[in-house]
Design a protein around this motif. Structure first.
Motif, short mmCIF file in Angstrom:
data_model
loop_
_atom_site.label_atom_id
_atom_site.label_comp_id
_atom_site.label_asym_id
_atom_site.label_seq_id
_atom_site.Cartn_x
_atom_site.Cartn_y
_atom_site.Cartn_z
N ILE A 178 4.77 3.88 7.11
CA ILE A 178 5.62 5.31 7.51
C ILE A 178 4.41 6.31 6.42
O ILE A 178 3.46 5.82 5.30
N ASN A 179 3.69 7.57 6.57
CA ASN A 179 2.64 7.78 6.91
C ASN A 179 2.85 9.34 6.07
O ASN A 179 1.38 9.56 5.54
N VAL B 237 9.09 7.74 -2.64
CA VAL B 237 7.04 6.53 -2.23
C VAL B 237 7.77 6.52 -0.95
O VAL B 237 8.47 6.14 -1.17
N ALA B 238 6.56 6.47 0.06
CA ALA B 238 6.46 6.43 1.40
C ALA B 238 4.82 4.87 1.08
O ALA B 238 4.55 5.14 0.55
N GLN C 234 12.06 -5.12 5.37
CA GLN C 234 10.76 -4.07 4.28
C GLN C 234 11.03 -2.72 4.43
O GLN C 234 10.25 -2.58 5.13
N PRO C 235 11.87 -2.15 3.53
CA PRO C 235 12.29 -1.24 3.80
C PRO C 235 10.63 0.04 3.63
O PRO C 235 9.77 -0.71 2.37
N HIS C 236 10.58 0.69 3.19
CA HIS C 236 9.23 1.71 3.28
C HIS C 236 9.35 3.67 3.07
O HIS C 236 8.80 3.96 2.94
N LEU C 237 9.98 3.89 2.34
CA LEU C 237 10.96 4.80 1.86
C LEU C 237 11.98 4.70 0.72
O LEU C 237 13.43 3.81 1.01
N TYR C 238 11.53 4.94 -0.40
CA TYR C 238 12.41 4.87 -1.70
C TYR C 238 12.55 5.88 -2.31
O TYR C 238 11.81 7.88 -1.74
N ARG C 239 13.31 6.72 -3.54
CA ARG C 239 13.68 7.36 -4.31
C ARG C 239 14.02 7.07 -5.27
O ARG C 239 14.75 6.18 -5.91
N TRP D 277 1.07 -0.98 -0.18
CA TRP D 277 0.32 0.39 0.23
C TRP D 277 0.77 1.38 0.09
O TRP D 277 1.54 1.47 0.89
N VAL D 278 0.26 2.09 -0.78
CA VAL D 278 1.44 3.30 -1.14
C VAL D 278 0.58 4.64 0.11
O VAL D 278 -0.43 4.63 -0.26
#
Length: 823
Positions: A647-648, A606-607, A617-622, A590-591
């Motif tokens: 991450i909200n 993207v969080a 599992q990473p929850h933050l991407y660039r 879920w994004v």
């Protein structure tokens, strides 16, 4: 009919529909580790309110001999204590992330012993699982974990009035999925050991317990069968019903004489008459949550008869969502007086034959009551708007306006008047403060409130949104509202539907359903500018097939970034003419939020929500190339990694884009090096989930909307042109803090300077009038200096409650800090 809204949990469970509690605990532990590490980001969070709105209260316990002292368990706010009959509340459970409150109880023999069960059992859309049960032996000053870590959700704690070491706990277990750790648990040694004494199956838990005060071996347990997985939900079952033990919990029998049985029996609520404990009352719901009846017994449960009058106005007292309610109570000195809570509260003075509605003009959704045994006319009720007290058995009531327990979904500020803060909340609508005070927030619109926007050009133009995307607009500051979402009606929408301004044209907005809609005339008309960007509707599954987040580039007009609940990410660079899908390298989660870069059109963030199933599992991407490739930016060493959990929100500092701020289920964290390492942002933010953050550019402040502890803000410091804060050691910066904040009595003001120098410290009110001089032309050494201020003028006159500004002036600069005086 209102169904259980699973929006909150659906984004946090794994693809199999279950919540990995080991992953939750590990994320909590990492958050605690970061919280305890020294950080260069050492500003102090300041409370912004509101205190006059409140939030959902799930448990209530009153001191047996000091009725002005009571404890309230917040749905996601921990434990609050009042020693002055509710005029002020103090949060007393900030040592652990088990903030979701299930129940609270006071030892009748030693009232300094407080038992707190974590994990709200009301099956609401935002019921966090707990971490078991806790005990304080000093009236809430400190807490010790006492077991039941796999309980998830707890409905009640009851203590044997003749033996404080014997305690029964109603454990509901998982809300999503099955588990064997549910039913009735008992300890015989004050919580050192627990035994499961009543277990039916892995979908049936215990929601309520009562104990006979005259014969404590007689114990009653209300069992509730409920089940939820990706494909189905049920809040009733053949194992729901009432059970009784007459040997202290060793053996149990189901009571059925006169009571309902079968597949359609749901949640129940039980009350026992303290002075005549053979008299009990019971209510039940069905699936999906309608009230099906109330029953009473005067022979200790052997036989039951209907309370036919318990539908006094010819409608469902639970308003079709009885899975959300479960509180009944009988007046200690008069068993004929019974109270039952639902959407409203009802009272009978005729042993249940006739009923009337009480606590009128009170917030709806009553969850927790208490009656003063020495003054039975005094009743305290905990509900979705906080706490009310009645001194005349419910005929009239007053809401306490000092409870900082508001559950924000989303927040914003007025760019033209930045001390005007706005927020959408759980069951308390959309609200704002117009003058920055903590205790005079006012309602703008009802229902559940979500995203809100204020036009930067005109503070009277405001947009708000209710559940499932009901968007409204006012052109006169909130006096009149227009519905502007008719063009999108019929589309699938998310519980928290996103919409945003175009940063290049504030008459243009974008709104997300399963597709993107755009308006160029402030919502008077809309056009769809995308196809379906989701994988389609998934009835009964873990997604809605809807857009969850939108971001428009402040650099490149027409560039819009989109995230969905089924893990899709898209962008367009021509106002929706063409769309490109870019999530191929991202996890299938879920994004929760997407963000564009303040300076570079090609950089996206993207969080993700969700807890891992097995591997981290990473929850933050660039992405640095319009989403063609992605890089996890959660930290590079175990000591500096983000908690591996939801991450909200994510914000990139527009003044120094190496600074990134994220809101998580475990607080707010920041990176000063573009995501290579992370630390907790500032000090003093409660251990609470933060659903949304907002950056106030004109003040360089970040505001955080917690989901259970109201709103906070933090100053981010002034940035030098040649040198950013991440390059500036702590030893070369100047800081001003106050603690506690808010305060009631004495505030400690601390100032840190890099070199010895002279300083003036003064206090002003919001009108700019000087009210006190704390220090004048005082030479202070390098390092930290402290002053105590007792909230008085220089003439010794005590100041009224309100907001004051502490200003420190040196030869080179001036800094200020707001403080809140609460009396």
């Amino acid at each position: 009919m209102k169904e259980p809204n699973d929006w909150f949990m659906m984004q946090r469970v794994g693809p199999d529909g279950t919540l990995n509690m080991d992953a939750v605990r590990e994320a909590r532990q990492q958050a605690m580790f970061l919280r305890n590490q020294p950080s260069e980001l050492d500003e102090v969070w300041e409370f912004e309110g509101p205190t006059n709105i409140g939030g959902r209260i799930t448990g209530m316990a009153v001191h047996p001999s000091q009725p002005n002292t009571f404890y309230a368990a917040g749905a996601i706010g921990g434990v609050f204590k009042s020693i002055d009959d509710g005029h002020t509340f103090e949060p007393i459970f900030d040592e652990d992330f088990a903030q979701s409150g299930g129940a609270i109880a006071i030892d009748p023999v030693d009232p300094n012993k407080i038992w707190y069960a974590s994990g709200e059992a009301n099956s609401s859309g935002d019921s966090y699982p707990g971490n078991g049960i806790y005990l304080s032996t000093n009236a809430g000053e400190t807490w010790e974990h006492k077991g039941l870590p796999e309980s998830y959700h707890i409905g009640r704690i009851v203590i044997d009035p003749t033996d404080s070491d014997r305690i029964f706990v109603a454990v509901m277990g998982k809300l999503f999925g099955t588990n064997p750790d549910r039913g009735v648990y008992r300890t015989l040694n004050g919580g050192d050991d627990w035994e499961q004494v009543l277990f039916i199956n892995d979908t049936t838990g215990c929601i309520d317990i009562e104990i006979n005060p005259n014969f404590p071996d007689s114990v009653f347990a209300v069992m509730w069968q409920r089940y939820r997985n990706p494909a189905e939900r049920s809040v009733s079952g053949p194992n729901s019903g009432l059970w009784r033990s007459i040997d202290g919990g060793d053996n149990w029998d189901r009571l059925t004489n006169g009571l309902p049985t079968g597949d359609n029996v749901g949640r129940g609520s039980l009350a026992i008459a303290p002075t005549s404990p053979d008299f009990l009352v019971l209510t039940h719901t069905d699936h999906p949550g309608y009230f099906i009846g109330g029953w009473k017994t005067d022979d200790g449960g052997d036989s039951w008869e209907d309370m036919d009058g318990l539908d006094p106005y010819g409608h469902d007292i639970y308003n079709s969502f009885g899975w959300y309610f479960g509180e009944s109570i009988i007046e200690p000195s008069a068993m004929n007086t019974i109270y039952i809570g639902g959407l409203y509260m009802y009272k009978s003075t005729t042993l249940g034959d006739t009923w009337e509605q009480v606590f009128d003009w009170c917030h709806v959704d009553h969850h927790a009551f208490n009656i003063n045994p020495n003054d039975p006319a005094k009743i305290i009720s905990g509900h979705d708007g906080g706490v009310n007290v009645s001194y005349d058995r419910g005929d009239h009531s007053t809401r306490f306006s000092s409870l900082a327990a508001t559950q924000f979904y989303a927040i914003t500020h007025d760019p033209s008047i930045p001390h005007r803060l706005y927020g959408g909340t759980q069951d308390n609508g959309t609200m704002r403060t117009t003058d920055g005070s903590i205790d005079n927030w006012d309602y703008l619109y009802g229902g559940d409130g979500f995203y809100c926007l204020v036009d930067p050009r005109d503070s009277d133009v405001i947009y708000i949104c209710m559940q499932w995307g009901g968007i409204r607009r006012t052109l006169d500051g909130g006096n009149n509202w227009d519905s502007i979402g008719w063009d999108m009606s019929g589309d699938r929408t998310n519980w928290m539907t996103p919409y945003i301004f175009d940063p290049h044209n504030y008459d243009r907005l974008y709104y997300g359903t399963y597709r993107v809609w755009g308006t160029t005339n402030r919502g008077n008309s809309w056009n769809d500018i995308s196809p379906d960007l989701t994988d389609g509707d998934d009835p009964g599954g873990l997604t809605y097939g809807t857009i969850t987040s939108l971001s428009a580039s402040p650099v490149e007009p027409g560039l819009i970034l989109v995230g969905t609940d089924d893990a899709n990410v898209w962008y367009t660079d021509d106002f929706g003419g063409d769309w490109t899908r870019i999530d191929q390298e991202l996890p299938d989660i879920w994004v929760s939020r997407v963000a564009t870069h303040p300076d570079s059109a090609n950089v996206f963030f993207v969080a993700l929500s969700g807890h891992r199933i097995s591997e981290p599992q990473p929850h933050l991407y660039r992405s640095d190339d319009y989403g063609q490739t992605w890089h996890a930016i959660v930290g590079e060493t175990p000591e500096t990694m983000l908690p591996d959990g939801p991450i909200n929100d994510v914000i990139i500092d527009p003044d120094d884009t190496a600074l990134i701020y994220v809101a998580t289920d475990f607080g707010v964290f920041a990176s000063m090096d573009y995501g290579q390492s992370w630390g907790e942002l500032g000090e003093g933010l409660p251990m609470s989930a933060v659903f949304d953050i907002d950056f106030i550019a004109s003040q360089r402040r970040l505001i955080a909307g917690t989901h259970g502890r109201s709103m906070y803000s933090i100053g981010l410091g002034e940035l030098e042109v040649e040198k950013s804060p991440r390059e500036l050691p702590v030893s070369e910066r100047m800081f001003l803090t106050s603690y506690p904040n808010p305060f009631n009595g004495t505030s400690t003001i601390r100032m840190s300077v890099p070199v010895a120098q002279s300083v003036d410290v003064q206090v002003f009110d919001l009108l700019g009038r000087q009210v006190a001089v704390i220090s004048q032309n005082q030479r202070i050494p390098a390092g930290i200096s402290e002053w105590s201020w007792t909230a008085q003028t220089d003439a010794g006159i005590s100041l009224a409650s309100g907001t004051y500004i502490v200003v420190a002036t040196t030869d080179s600069q001036q800094i200020s800090r707001r403080v809140q005086l609460v009396k």
